[in-house]
Design an enzyme around this catalytic site. Sequence first.
Site, PDB file in Angstrom:
ATOM      1  N   GLU A 174       0.823  -1.212   0.000  1.00  0.00           N
ATOM      2  CA  GLU A 174       0.000   0.000   0.000  1.00  0.00           C
ATOM      3  C   GLU A 174       0.857   1.262   0.000  1.00  0.00           C
ATOM      4  O   GLU A 174       0.530   2.241  -0.669  1.00  0.00           O
ATOM      5  CB  GLU A 174      -0.958   0.005   1.188  1.00  0.00           C
ATOM      6  CG  GLU A 174      -2.036  -1.068   1.140  1.00  0.00           C
ATOM      7  CD  GLU A 174      -2.937  -0.971  -0.090  1.00  0.00           C
ATOM      8  OE1 GLU A 174      -2.932   0.072  -0.772  1.00  0.00           O
ATOM      9  OE2 GLU A 174      -3.631  -1.961  -0.371  1.00  0.00           O
ATOM     10  N   TYR A 232      -6.976   6.380   3.423  1.00  0.00           N
ATOM     11  CA  TYR A 232      -7.038   5.270   2.483  1.00  0.00           C
ATOM     12  C   TYR A 232      -6.210   4.080   2.958  1.00  0.00           C
ATOM     13  O   TYR A 232      -6.707   2.939   3.019  1.00  0.00           O
ATOM     14  CB  TYR A 232      -6.576   5.674   1.067  1.00  0.00           C
ATOM     15  CG  TYR A 232      -6.250   4.445   0.267  1.00  0.00           C
ATOM     16  CD1 TYR A 232      -7.272   3.651  -0.243  1.00  0.00           C
ATOM     17  CD2 TYR A 232      -4.932   4.000   0.116  1.00  0.00           C
ATOM     18  CE1 TYR A 232      -6.996   2.459  -0.904  1.00  0.00           C
ATOM     19  CE2 TYR A 232      -4.650   2.820  -0.532  1.00  0.00           C
ATOM     20  CZ  TYR A 232      -5.677   2.053  -1.042  1.00  0.00           C
ATOM     21  OH  TYR A 232      -5.405   0.875  -1.665  1.00  0.00           O
ATOM     22  N   ASP A 255     -10.180   4.879  -2.822  1.00  0.00           N
ATOM     23  CA  ASP A 255      -8.993   5.345  -3.535  1.00  0.00           C
ATOM     24  C   ASP A 255      -9.430   5.986  -4.848  1.00  0.00           C
ATOM     25  O   ASP A 255     -10.625   6.112  -5.113  1.00  0.00           O
ATOM     26  CB  ASP A 255      -8.025   4.186  -3.783  1.00  0.00           C
ATOM     27  CG  ASP A 255      -8.476   3.342  -4.956  1.00  0.00           C
ATOM     28  OD1 ASP A 255      -9.707   3.137  -5.079  1.00  0.00           O
ATOM     29  OD2 ASP A 255      -7.637   2.906  -5.758  1.00  0.00           O
TER      30      ASP A 255
END
Length: 315
Positions: A40, A123, A141
């Site tokens: 991520e 996020y 996102d």
Amino acid sequence: MIPVPTAQLHRRVIGWFDAEARDLPWRGPSRTPWAVMVSEFMLQQTPVVRVLPVFAAWLDRWPGPADLAAVPAGDALRHWGRLGYPRRALRLHAAAGAIVEHHGGRVPNTAAELLTLPGVGTYTAAAVAAFAYGKRETVVDTNIRRVHARLVGGDALPAPALTAAEMRRAASLLPADDAESVQWNAAVMELGALICTARAPKCSQCPVLDACAWVAAGRPEPHYVPRGQAWAGTDRQVRGAIMGVLRDAAAPVIREVLVTNPVDLALGSPPETVVTPLLKLHRLNASREQLERSLDGLVADGLASEAPAGISLPS
DNA sequence: AACGCGTGGCC
DNA sequence: TGGCCAAGCGT
């Protein structure tokens, strides 16, 4: 357009995902919370194809948070390579330290705890909680925003900045079941990445084409013109070139070498490994003022470190 | 709440 | 060719 119940949207998009999803390493059986977190960080504003090789090497070198926390920040920056936004490497390194220090060396499993880590925003906290721990989270996102804007909102593109209304809309679309919500989040993201793309969406391959409000409205143009990202001549470009020099340098580079154009440079030949990035830096023809300012900015941000021996990645 | 922050592929 | 774009975050 025939209204399609939300439950049917879930079924169709998740069904499409089951059949068409890419086989990405952070989704497979070797997935760990740390692997999800690393992916991520790397995927923030960076395309999947560029992340893949760096991700594999990174996890091989640092299989858990404690492994990364044990090395100097400069190692993280060096192995971040050319992924871009190197401050992410610094924050991932700091997050690893915080995980060791405050969470027993295990990646936290709640979005609230994850949010306290450097480099983890709304996020990333939701994504790690959902994809690493199976939590029901409202993951939003850029892909999900675009799919929702078209499918539900009837707009070509989402607003320039994430709004509270978008978060509410995303929450209202989330399946009630934990496991299904995780699949939905991943599936909508994948749909945005592969089919419902920003430019030239592949609507003919879309599993919910007949339910799309944007298509039903005749695919109207965006409400605004996206602002381009300035690059040529910016400090950002100069910072990137300086980081390129420091990443490849085997030894500290003295300030004069960095901020002086080679034609004016009456110094001995710099180390071999530095020559190519250095040429790239000076091809920019940046002013001495800009070079100094950019270098000072890197030091202030902790991306570079200055010592009597010269400038280097931080230790 | 805009803005700054890297990098490279794509049409 | 060059502007656009990519699983955002911090200030």
